[in-house]
Design an enzyme around this catalytic site. Structure first.
Site, PDB file in Angstrom:
ATOM      1  N   HIS A 122      24.641   7.933 -31.958  1.00  0.00           N
ATOM      2  CA  HIS A 122      22.905   8.853 -32.143  1.00  0.00           C
ATOM      3  C   HIS A 122      22.851   9.021 -33.566  1.00  0.00           C
ATOM      4  O   HIS A 122      23.850   8.892 -34.291  1.00  0.00           O
ATOM      5  CB  HIS A 122      23.427  10.501 -31.501  1.00  0.00           C
ATOM      6  CG  HIS A 122      22.506  11.287 -31.649  1.00  0.00           C
ATOM      7  ND1 HIS A 122      22.898  12.455 -32.965  1.00  0.00           N
ATOM      8  CD2 HIS A 122      21.852  11.924 -30.359  1.00  0.00           C
ATOM      9  CE1 HIS A 122      21.091  13.102 -32.253  1.00  0.00           C
ATOM     10  NE2 HIS A 122      21.437  13.124 -30.852  1.00  0.00           N
ATOM     11  N   ASP A 199      31.988  11.765 -31.054  1.00  0.00           N
ATOM     12  CA  ASP A 199      31.404  12.652 -30.379  1.00  0.00           C
ATOM     13  C   ASP A 199      31.394  13.147 -28.849  1.00  0.00           C
ATOM     14  O   ASP A 199      30.531  11.596 -28.460  1.00  0.00           O
ATOM     15  CB  ASP A 199      29.901  12.100 -31.159  1.00  0.00           C
ATOM     16  CG  ASP A 199      28.896  12.776 -30.443  1.00  0.00           C
ATOM     17  OD1 ASP A 199      28.983  13.831 -29.708  1.00  0.00           O
ATOM     18  OD2 ASP A 199      27.513  12.238 -31.009  1.00  0.00           O
ATOM     19  N   GLN A 202      28.242  13.822 -24.785  1.00  0.00           N
ATOM     20  CA  GLN A 202      27.442  13.140 -23.660  1.00  0.00           C
ATOM     21  C   GLN A 202      28.572  13.574 -22.415  1.00  0.00           C
ATOM     22  O   GLN A 202      28.471  13.532 -21.408  1.00  0.00           O
ATOM     23  CB  GLN A 202      26.512  12.070 -23.725  1.00  0.00           C
ATOM     24  CG  GLN A 202      25.420  12.288 -24.579  1.00  0.00           C
ATOM     25  CD  GLN A 202      24.280  13.139 -24.030  1.00  0.00           C
ATOM     26  OE1 GLN A 202      24.653  12.917 -22.505  1.00  0.00           O
ATOM     27  NE2 GLN A 202      23.092  13.007 -24.456  1.00  0.00           N
ATOM     28  N   LYS A 225      24.274  21.171 -23.926  1.00  0.00           N
ATOM     29  CA  LYS A 225      24.940  20.324 -22.813  1.00  0.00           C
ATOM     30  C   LYS A 225      25.700  19.795 -21.881  1.00  0.00           C
ATOM     31  O   LYS A 225      26.163  19.417 -20.642  1.00  0.00           O
ATOM     32  CB  LYS A 225      25.294  18.421 -23.891  1.00  0.00           C
ATOM     33  CG  LYS A 225      23.722  18.097 -24.605  1.00  0.00           C
ATOM     34  CD  LYS A 225      24.040  17.226 -25.521  1.00  0.00           C
ATOM     35  CE  LYS A 225      23.564  17.119 -26.263  1.00  0.00           C
ATOM     36  NZ  LYS A 225      21.598  16.537 -25.919  1.00  0.00           N
ATOM     37  N   CYS A 363      16.795   9.290 -30.591  1.00  0.00           N
ATOM     38  CA  CYS A 363      17.758  10.214 -31.992  1.00  0.00           C
ATOM     39  C   CYS A 363      18.983   8.265 -31.653  1.00  0.00           C
ATOM     40  O   CYS A 363      19.702   8.864 -32.349  1.00  0.00           O
ATOM     41  CB  CYS A 363      18.012  11.251 -31.705  1.00  0.00           C
ATOM     42  SG  CYS A 363      17.342  12.614 -31.920  1.00  0.00           S
TER      43      CYS A 363
END
Length: 405
Positions: A122, A199, A202, A225, A363
């Site tokens: 991202h 990261d 998600q 999220k 993104c």
């Protein structure tokens, strides 16, 4: 047992109609909807306990502080952090990565060092490292992906050497759904002495994450999220690394003592939490995690895999549809292009059928460049979605196809 109607009833937004049709919300990779328990927790704070935390001796402040710190404890347990001191509230994944790039990167990355990321990152895990490398004279290296949207592990490993200072990797790609083998990536990076940030924006709502088992140095994610409020997230970092890092921002609550001659910084985690935090958001985040725990990742995983398999099978038999991202290990994301229809047009047309999907570069422009498409349409699934909603999506795609035929 997974009671889909009971789950759907927990989310008041799902009961509405869009253009006279029942809402089919398939943009969960952008943000998930919020269960009533989260909405109630946020409302309760503002209606009953609204006060600043850590600084008041009156009842409202004490109650707000207790709930705020209880949320930190819930988050630490959920991710199996080593200590609550490792859990730092941020405005979300983007701020958490920027915090690490600025505070850790500024103190540790020098000219001649190398930072390694992957081609599926991202923008929030690309741009801060570009900025750091430009500022200090380090080199940014990018590990490639294959046509299925999978990281090429051998190529990643070949980039690692004694100059590799840092590795940033996405746990689950928002544009492709690919789940990366982060434990293996972390071990390989540590073998050359590199520090690793994962990261998890998600992944965290879909996969059980054990940070002690993964041995990650930094793990970041966003509440919105994970069925929680917008504008709040966490950085979970190794305590020894956080202790050695300089503060990211200066201000209230991140200090012990201030004089004009010298400032003494606060202990962890408060050293990195300058100013009044998003108190209601943190409390809501804690409730969102309790909601996930109440269902359990076994049921969540089973349900979401069924949905993705069902949608994938329909996509494979849909004339003119090309899937973008077909990794062997993936979750919850169906990205695609439809011959003769721009994704933005597709998103607009299916919206008139009550179906919310995302259209654009997500993104992740380098991913679009790799697959030689300007954008994709993306349907992303969550625990409250149904096979009937997938059917509605594909019926809407047929209408869009007919319009552009």
């Amino acid at each position: 047992m997974f009671d889909i109607e009971a789950i759907r009833n927990d989310f008041p937004i799902l009961g509405q109609q869009i253009y006279g049709k029942p809402l089919v919300y398939l943009d969960n990779a952008a943000t998930t909807q919020k269960p009533q328990c989260v909405i109630d927790a946020v409302n309760h704070y503002y209606a009953c306990d609204n006060a600043n935390v850590h600084r008041g001796v009156h009842a409202l402040s004490e109650r707000a502080t207790a709930d705020y710190e209880a949320a930190r404890k819930i988050i630490a347990g959920f991710f199996n952090a080593r200590s609550e001191r490792e859990v730092i509230f941020t405005r979300g994944t983007t701020e958490a990565i920027n915090l690490v790039a600025s505070a850790w990167g500024g103190a540790n990355v020098r000219a001649g060092d190398e930072v390694v990321i992957t081609h599926m990152e991202h923008h929030s895990n690309i741009v801060p490292w570009q900025m750091l490398c430009e500022r200090v004279g380090a080199t940014l290296k990018v590990a490639p992906i294959n046509e299925q949207g999978e990281l090429i592990i051998d190529a990643f490993e070949a980039l690692l050497n004694e100059r590799t200072k840092f590795v940033g990797v996405v746990h689950m790609s928002n544009a492709l759904g690919t789940i990366n083998p982060v434990a293996e990536i972390i071990a390989k990076a540590h073998a050359v002495g590199a520090t690793v940030l994962v990261d998890g924006a998600q992944a965290a709502a879909h996969l059980a994450v054990d940070l002690q088992a993964l041995d990650a140095d930094f793990y970041v994610t966003s509440a919105h999220k994970m069925y929680g409020p917008t504008g709040v997230g966490v950085l979970i970092g190794r305590e020894s690394i956080l202790d050695a890092m300089p503060p990211y921002q200066g201000g209230g609550d991140m200090i012990r003592m201030v004089t004009f001659e010298k400032t003494e910084y606060n202990e962890l985690p408060y050293k990195f939490e300058a100013g009044t935090p998003h108190i209601a958001g943190a409390i809501g985040f804690g409730k969102a995690i309790e909601y996930i725990q109440g269902i359990g990742f076994d049921l969540i995983g089973k349900r979401e895999k069924e949905l993705l398999a069902y949608a994938t099978a329909k996509a494979e038999s849909f004339d003119g549809l090309r899937q973008i991202g077909t990794a062997g290990e993936k979750a919850c994301v169906l990205s695609f292009v439809l011959a003769g229809v721009h994704p933005h047009d597709l998103g607009t047309i299916v919206d008139r059928e009550g179906v919310a999907i995302r259209a654009g570069h997500h993104c992740a422009m380098p991913v679009m460049q790799f697959f030689k498409v300007p954008a994709t349409a993306r349907a992303s699934f969550s625990i409250y979605n149904t096979k009937a909603e997938v059917d509605t999506l594909f019926a809407a795609l047929q209408k869009a196809q007919a319009i552009f035929a």
